[in-house]
Design a protein around this motif. Sequence first.
Motif, PDB file in Angstrom:
ATOM      1  N   MET A   1       0.652  -0.996   0.073  1.00 40.89           N
ATOM      2  CA  MET A   1       0.047   0.175   0.028  1.00 40.89           C
ATOM      3  C   MET A   1       1.256   1.190  -0.070  1.00 40.89           C
ATOM      4  SD  MET A   1      -2.996  -0.710   2.719  1.00 40.89           S
ATOM      5  CE  MET A   1      -4.375   0.443   2.466  1.00 40.89           C
ATOM      6  N   THR A   2       0.221   2.360  -0.831  1.00 42.41           N
ATOM      7  CA  THR A   2       1.175   3.604  -0.689  1.00 42.41           C
ATOM      8  C   THR A   2       0.941   4.108   0.451  1.00 42.41           C
ATOM      9  OG1 THR A   2      -0.658   4.177  -1.782  1.00 42.41           O
ATOM     10  CG2 THR A   2       0.983   3.570  -3.564  1.00 42.41           C
ATOM     11  N   TRP A   3       1.986   5.437   0.352  1.00 40.34           N
ATOM     12  CA  TRP A   3       1.084   6.759   1.780  1.00 40.34           C
ATOM     13  C   TRP A   3       0.812   7.966   0.571  1.00 40.34           C
ATOM     14  CZ3 TRP A   3       3.385   7.011   7.328  1.00 40.34           C
ATOM     15  CH2 TRP A   3       3.826   5.895   7.235  1.00 40.34           C
ATOM     16  N   SER A   4      -0.198   8.511   1.654  1.00 40.90           N
ATOM     17  CA  SER A   4      -0.596   9.838   0.757  1.00 40.90           C
ATOM     18  C   SER A   4      -0.064  11.145   1.360  1.00 40.90           C
ATOM     19  CB  SER A   4      -1.993   9.612   1.357  1.00 40.90           C
ATOM     20  OG  SER A   4      -2.623   8.507   0.643  1.00 40.90           O
ATOM     21  N   GLU A   5       0.433  11.814   1.071  1.00 37.62           N
ATOM     22  CA  GLU A   5       0.836  13.570   1.500  1.00 37.62           C
ATOM     23  C   GLU A   5      -0.182  14.109   1.578  1.00 37.62           C
ATOM     24  OE1 GLU A   5       2.965  17.266  -0.867  1.00 37.62           O
ATOM     25  OE2 GLU A   5       3.738  15.181  -0.811  1.00 37.62           O
ATOM     26  N   ILE A   6      -0.186  14.839   2.575  1.00 35.73           N
ATOM     27  CA  ILE A   6      -1.439  15.890   3.366  1.00 35.73           C
ATOM     28  C   ILE A   6      -0.148  16.734   3.667  1.00 35.73           C
ATOM     29  CG2 ILE A   6      -2.697  14.041   4.366  1.00 35.73           C
ATOM     30  CD1 ILE A   6      -1.222  14.352   6.759  1.00 35.73           C
ATOM     31  N   SER A   7      -1.437  17.786   4.008  1.00 38.26           N
ATOM     32  CA  SER A   7      -0.724  19.491   4.043  1.00 38.26           C
ATOM     33  C   SER A   7      -1.287  19.837   5.507  1.00 38.26           C
ATOM     34  CB  SER A   7      -0.923  19.817   2.093  1.00 38.26           C
ATOM     35  OG  SER A   7      -2.200  20.407   3.003  1.00 38.26           O
ATOM     36  N   ALA A   8      -0.601  20.733   5.822  1.00 35.61           N
ATOM     37  CA  ALA A   8      -0.844  21.544   6.605  1.00 35.61           C
ATOM     38  C   ALA A   8      -1.463  23.317   7.048  1.00 35.61           C
ATOM     39  CB  ALA A   8       1.109  22.102   7.541  1.00 35.61           C
ATOM     40  N   PRO A   9      -2.497  23.066   7.996  1.00 34.81           N
ATOM     41  CA  PRO A   9      -3.267  23.543   7.849  1.00 34.81           C
ATOM     42  C   PRO A   9      -2.629  24.900   7.174  1.00 34.81           C
ATOM     43  CG  PRO A   9      -3.825  22.424   9.811  1.00 34.81           C
ATOM     44  CD  PRO A   9      -2.658  21.999   9.251  1.00 34.81           C
ATOM     45  N   PRO A  10      -3.372  25.377   6.523  1.00 36.99           N
ATOM     46  CA  PRO A  10      -2.783  26.306   5.846  1.00 36.99           C
ATOM     47  C   PRO A  10      -2.859  28.630   6.958  1.00 36.99           C
ATOM     48  CG  PRO A  10      -5.025  26.489   5.146  1.00 36.99           C
ATOM     49  CD  PRO A  10      -4.379  25.025   5.880  1.00 36.99           C
ATOM     50  N   ASP A  11      -4.027  27.977   8.388  1.00 36.36           N
ATOM     51  CA  ASP A  11      -4.055  29.296   9.134  1.00 36.36           C
ATOM     52  C   ASP A  11      -3.236  29.397  10.011  1.00 36.36           C
ATOM     53  OD1 ASP A  11      -7.106  28.359  10.547  1.00 36.36           O
ATOM     54  OD2 ASP A  11      -5.550  27.138   9.802  1.00 36.36           O
ATOM     55  N   LEU A  12      -2.333  29.038  10.463  1.00 33.88           N
ATOM     56  CA  LEU A  12      -1.390  28.813  11.213  1.00 33.88           C
ATOM     57  C   LEU A  12      -0.455  29.764  11.314  1.00 33.88           C
ATOM     58  CD1 LEU A  12      -1.855  25.215  12.756  1.00 33.88           C
ATOM     59  CD2 LEU A  12      -3.573  27.243  13.574  1.00 33.88           C
ATOM     60  N   GLY A  13       0.147  31.086  12.107  1.00 36.87           N
ATOM     61  CA  GLY A  13       1.235  31.529  12.039  1.00 36.87           C
ATOM     62  C   GLY A  13       1.782  30.843  12.258  1.00 36.87           C
ATOM     63  N   SER A  14       2.997  31.665  12.823  1.00 33.49           N
ATOM     64  CA  SER A  14       4.240  31.827  13.807  1.00 33.49           C
ATOM     65  C   SER A  14       3.471  31.971  15.308  1.00 33.49           C
ATOM     66  CB  SER A  14       5.025  32.863  13.569  1.00 33.49           C
ATOM     67  OG  SER A  14       5.593  33.042  12.488  1.00 33.49           O
ATOM     68  N   PRO A  15       4.226  30.933  15.938  1.00 28.55           N
ATOM     69  CA  PRO A  15       3.508  30.624  17.417  1.00 28.55           C
ATOM     70  C   PRO A  15       4.034  31.805  18.215  1.00 28.55           C
ATOM     71  CG  PRO A  15       5.916  29.337  16.756  1.00 28.55           C
ATOM     72  CD  PRO A  15       5.417  30.102  15.916  1.00 28.55           C
ATOM     73  N   THR A  16       3.390  32.673  19.091  1.00 27.34           N
ATOM     74  CA  THR A  16       3.683  33.133  20.148  1.00 27.34           C
ATOM     75  C   THR A  16       3.338  33.499  21.433  1.00 27.34           C
ATOM     76  OG1 THR A  16       1.597  34.505  19.849  1.00 27.34           O
ATOM     77  CG2 THR A  16       3.538  35.740  18.072  1.00 27.34           C
ATOM     78  N   PRO A  17       3.158  32.554  22.348  1.00 23.76           N
ATOM     79  CA  PRO A  17       5.022  32.079  21.862  1.00 23.76           C
ATOM     80  C   PRO A  17       4.678  30.455  21.266  1.00 23.76           C
ATOM     81  CG  PRO A  17       5.586  31.654  24.504  1.00 23.76           C
ATOM     82  CD  PRO A  17       3.553  32.464  23.787  1.00 23.76           C
ATOM     83  N   LEU A  18       3.164  29.940  21.811  1.00 21.68           N
ATOM     84  CA  LEU A  18       3.336  28.914  21.765  1.00 21.68           C
ATOM     85  C   LEU A  18       1.694  28.629  20.695  1.00 21.68           C
ATOM     86  CD1 LEU A  18       4.083  25.274  22.350  1.00 21.68           C
ATOM     87  CD2 LEU A  18       2.233  25.787  24.666  1.00 21.68           C
TER      88      LEU A  18
END
Length: 262
Positions: A1-18
């Motif tokens: 069986m093959t693996w499927s690529e998934i993308s990170a959610p687009p709405d998360l910016g840099s942490p401040t601070p976590l």
Amino acid sequence: MTWSEISAPPDLGSPTPLTVRVQSLAPRTYFPEHSHHWGQVAYAISGVLSVNIPGRSFVISPRQAVWLPAGVSHRVGSLMGAEFRSLWISTSVTGDLPVDPAVFSVGPLLRALIAEAAALQETDDDPDYRDRVTGLVLDQLRRARALPAALPWPRTTMLAQVCEAIYADPTDSRSAEEWSAQLGISARTLTRRFEADLGMSLRTWRRRMRLFKSIELLGGDMDITQIALELGYASSSAFTYAFRTAIGVSPTLYIRGEASAP
């Protein structure tokens, strides 16, 4: 069986601070190789994660997490599916954390704090409390005990095929000779590649994998006898002996928290 690529959610910016990313990973899915300008703790509250970094590849259970400093290229996925909790941490507060990637133990307190930090992202009704939880998470990370290794995982497709099959069915006891016949290579070549990629033989890796998976199963409701049969041991006493030899305590004492992950 093959693996499927998934993308990170687009709405998360840099942490401040976590920032805590919450995501369910389906079986055989992965985030493609990437890096961040901030630190990251890769963790799953249930299931098992596979983590690839330059020169190393391994899997971790919910009793373990991986610290990834800013700039470290990595790929994270899950063979069997997992509840992913990824902590993004600003470099402004990571000065006391290791400068190199590390695997460390996750105790009950840190696990609970990660769950609480994730829940608090859904509300802003008490920012002071959220800040205190963030501070405790960072304190726990600074106090975390690094582990010498997790379960090593191959980076080559051929060896991954072997390890995935054994991980999915721990009772699979095919020898190097049997696997080599199936793969169309010599047993000597397969053995040499295991040693080069994982630093151990197929037999040793299978034994370590069974131990690793036993820790995963001990976190559920399965009893010792069921776990022993699930992992291919002849009896519960054989499993208990192997577990005590590797960990230092019996599976029952391990469940009570009287030992850390190996």
